[in-house]
Write a protein that holds these residues in place. Structure first.
Motif, PDB file in Angstrom:
ATOM      1  N   LEU A  48     134.443 -37.966 -11.115  1.00  0.00           N
ATOM      2  CA  LEU A  48     135.046 -38.024 -12.443  1.00  0.00           C
ATOM      3  C   LEU A  48     135.925 -36.800 -12.697  1.00  0.00           C
ATOM      4  O   LEU A  48     137.017 -36.918 -13.268  1.00  0.00           O
ATOM      5  CB  LEU A  48     133.960 -38.134 -13.508  1.00  0.00           C
ATOM      6  N   LEU A  49     135.475 -35.629 -12.283  1.00  0.00           N
ATOM      7  CA  LEU A  49     136.296 -34.433 -12.455  1.00  0.00           C
ATOM      8  C   LEU A  49     137.555 -34.530 -11.600  1.00  0.00           C
ATOM      9  O   LEU A  49     138.645 -34.142 -12.038  1.00  0.00           O
ATOM     10  CB  LEU A  49     135.500 -33.176 -12.102  1.00  0.00           C
ATOM     11  N   ALA A  50     137.420 -35.054 -10.378  1.00  0.00           N
ATOM     12  CA  ALA A  50     138.597 -35.249  -9.531  1.00  0.00           C
ATOM     13  C   ALA A  50     139.587 -36.205 -10.186  1.00  0.00           C
ATOM     14  O   ALA A  50     140.806 -35.971 -10.178  1.00  0.00           O
ATOM     15  CB  ALA A  50     138.164 -35.780  -8.169  1.00  0.00           C
ATOM     16  N   ALA A  69     144.605 -37.189 -13.016  1.00  0.00           N
ATOM     17  CA  ALA A  69     145.261 -37.831 -14.158  1.00  0.00           C
ATOM     18  C   ALA A  69     146.219 -36.870 -14.852  1.00  0.00           C
ATOM     19  O   ALA A  69     147.356 -37.233 -15.179  1.00  0.00           O
ATOM     20  CB  ALA A  69     144.214 -38.340 -15.148  1.00  0.00           C
ATOM     21  N   VAL A  70     145.764 -35.633 -15.076  1.00  0.00           N
ATOM     22  CA  VAL A  70     146.608 -34.655 -15.767  1.00  0.00           C
ATOM     23  C   VAL A  70     147.781 -34.231 -14.888  1.00  0.00           C
ATOM     24  O   VAL A  70     148.936 -34.205 -15.337  1.00  0.00           O
ATOM     25  CB  VAL A  70     145.776 -33.439 -16.205  1.00  0.00           C
ATOM     26  N   ARG A 123     129.254 -34.084 -17.203  1.00  0.00           N
ATOM     27  CA  ARG A 123     128.865 -35.035 -16.171  1.00  0.00           C
ATOM     28  C   ARG A 123     129.043 -34.448 -14.768  1.00  0.00           C
ATOM     29  O   ARG A 123     128.355 -34.842 -13.826  1.00  0.00           O
ATOM     30  CB  ARG A 123     129.671 -36.319 -16.333  1.00  0.00           C
ATOM     31  N   TYR A 124     129.953 -33.503 -14.640  1.00  0.00           N
ATOM     32  CA  TYR A 124     130.131 -32.780 -13.382  1.00  0.00           C
ATOM     33  C   TYR A 124     128.905 -31.926 -13.067  1.00  0.00           C
ATOM     34  O   TYR A 124     128.593 -31.651 -11.908  1.00  0.00           O
ATOM     35  CB  TYR A 124     131.390 -31.918 -13.489  1.00  0.00           C
ATOM     36  N   GLY A 125     128.181 -31.522 -14.111  1.00  0.00           N
ATOM     37  CA  GLY A 125     126.970 -30.737 -13.917  1.00  0.00           C
ATOM     38  C   GLY A 125     127.109 -29.286 -14.286  1.00  0.00           C
ATOM     39  O   GLY A 125     126.326 -28.448 -13.825  1.00  0.00           O
ATOM     40  N   SER A 126     128.091 -28.974 -15.134  1.00  0.00           N
ATOM     41  CA  SER A 126     128.297 -27.586 -15.535  1.00  0.00           C
ATOM     42  C   SER A 126     127.062 -27.028 -16.243  1.00  0.00           C
ATOM     43  O   SER A 126     126.471 -27.677 -17.101  1.00  0.00           O
ATOM     44  CB  SER A 126     129.503 -27.492 -16.475  1.00  0.00           C
ATOM     45  N   GLY A 173     134.816 -27.334  -5.971  1.00  0.00           N
ATOM     46  CA  GLY A 173     134.003 -27.899  -4.899  1.00  0.00           C
ATOM     47  C   GLY A 173     134.101 -29.400  -4.780  1.00  0.00           C
ATOM     48  O   GLY A 173     133.106 -30.082  -4.516  1.00  0.00           O
ATOM     49  N   LEU A 174     135.311 -29.939  -4.952  1.00  0.00           N
ATOM     50  CA  LEU A 174     135.516 -31.382  -4.924  1.00  0.00           C
ATOM     51  C   LEU A 174     136.079 -31.810  -3.573  1.00  0.00           C
ATOM     52  O   LEU A 174     136.885 -31.106  -2.970  1.00  0.00           O
ATOM     53  CB  LEU A 174     136.482 -31.801  -6.034  1.00  0.00           C
ATOM     54  N   ASP A 175     135.688 -32.989  -3.144  1.00  0.00           N
ATOM     55  CA  ASP A 175     136.199 -33.578  -1.914  1.00  0.00           C
ATOM     56  C   ASP A 175     137.606 -34.113  -2.190  1.00  0.00           C
ATOM     57  O   ASP A 175     137.810 -34.893  -3.113  1.00  0.00           O
ATOM     58  CB  ASP A 175     135.270 -34.713  -1.470  1.00  0.00           C
ATOM     59  N   THR A 176     138.588 -33.710  -1.372  1.00  0.00           N
ATOM     60  CA  THR A 176     139.960 -34.144  -1.620  1.00  0.00           C
ATOM     61  C   THR A 176     140.154 -35.635  -1.391  1.00  0.00           C
ATOM     62  O   THR A 176     141.212 -36.177  -1.714  1.00  0.00           O
ATOM     63  CB  THR A 176     140.956 -33.373  -0.737  1.00  0.00           C
ATOM     64  N   SER A 177     139.166 -36.308  -0.844  1.00  0.00           N
ATOM     65  CA  SER A 177     139.278 -37.756  -0.680  1.00  0.00           C
ATOM     66  C   SER A 177     138.872 -38.518  -1.931  1.00  0.00           C
ATOM     67  O   SER A 177     139.004 -39.735  -2.000  1.00  0.00           O
ATOM     68  CB  SER A 177     138.409 -38.230   0.490  1.00  0.00           C
ATOM     69  N   TYR A 178     138.380 -37.797  -2.941  1.00  0.00           N
ATOM     70  CA  TYR A 178     138.078 -38.436  -4.210  1.00  0.00           C
ATOM     71  C   TYR A 178     139.373 -38.829  -4.923  1.00  0.00           C
ATOM     72  O   TYR A 178     140.420 -38.201  -4.764  1.00  0.00           O
ATOM     73  CB  TYR A 178     137.325 -37.480  -5.127  1.00  0.00           C
ATOM     74  N   ALA A 179     139.248 -39.804  -5.799  1.00  0.00           N
ATOM     75  CA  ALA A 179     140.258 -40.106  -6.823  1.00  0.00           C
ATOM     76  C   ALA A 179     141.560 -40.626  -6.251  1.00  0.00           C
ATOM     77  O   ALA A 179     141.612 -41.155  -5.149  1.00  0.00           O
ATOM     78  CB  ALA A 179     140.469 -38.884  -7.716  1.00  0.00           C
TER      79      ALA A 179
END
Length: 206
Positions: free
Chosen positions: A91-93, A98-99, A142-145, A187-193
């Motif tokens: 979701l964060l990705a 989106a932005v 939701r990311y877990g901050s 720390g997001l996987d670039t294959s997301y989104a």
């Protein structure tokens, strides 16, 4: 003739305001901020010109509200698109993509928006901006901050900085590089989104 109810009048006002905001984005996309007048916006929206001053104190606040509406609608669509997910990192990705994607789809609008924020009146607080903030804060939850009050402003600042860097005339940085930096920071996987300007990325199947 039976008078309209308060709820009907409220809905008509909401629709008029929505048309004005959409017309603002459409016209600035076509003509630039300086080439768009309040009269043009009213005419495009099919609204009485007096309604513009009724809803907004001027062209710049109206434009910022229109851009914040564009941003929160784009963000919400990205967060809710199929296939749905409860994965906070994805979701964060999606939010970042989106932005940043608005710089691809609406470069004239986003450049004018960033320029306006740096002017004297600065950042306009409005219902559209508050909705955008709510979506981004919820995404951080939701990311877990562990500290949303600190992490949300950081996310906002980093994304605004990336948008500015992409759109800087004559010295813009590649969107893909800035996307990778943001993904690495969180720390997001670039294959997301869905990378802006391309097809939705797919996670590798193991």
């Amino acid at each position: 003739m039976v008078p309209r109810s308060a709820s009907v009048n409220e809905e008509l006002r909401r629709r008029s305001r929505e048309r004005l905001l959409q017309a603002t984005v459409d016209l600035v996309d076509e003509r630039g901020f300086d080439g768009t007048t309040l009269a043009d916006i009213a005419d495009r929206a099919g609204a009485a010109r007096g309604l513009v001053s009724y809803y907004f104190p001027g062209k710049r606040p109206m434009f910022q509200s229109a851009v914040h509406r564009l941003m929160h609608r784009t963000l919400q669509a990205a967060l809710e698109r199929e296939p749905r997910t409860d994965d906070g990192r994805e979701l964060l990705a999606r939010a970042i993509d989106a932005v940043l994607g608005l710089t691809v789809d609406h470069p004239v609008v986003m450049r004018a928006h960033m320029a306006g924020i740096l002017q004297a009146e600065g950042f306009v607080q409005c219902a559209e901006q508050q909705r955008l903030a709510e979506l981004l804060r919820e995404t951080m939850v939701r990311y877990g901050s562990d500290d949303v009050d600190s992490d949300y402003p950081l996310l906002r600042a980093l994304m605004m900085g990336a948008v500015f860097a992409i759109l800087l005339p004559g010295a813009g940085m590649p969107l893909t590089s800035l996307r990778d930096e943001l993904f690495q920071r969180f720390g997001l996987d670039t294959s997301y989104a869905a990378p802006p300007g391309g097809e939705p990325a797919r996670r590798n199947e193991s």
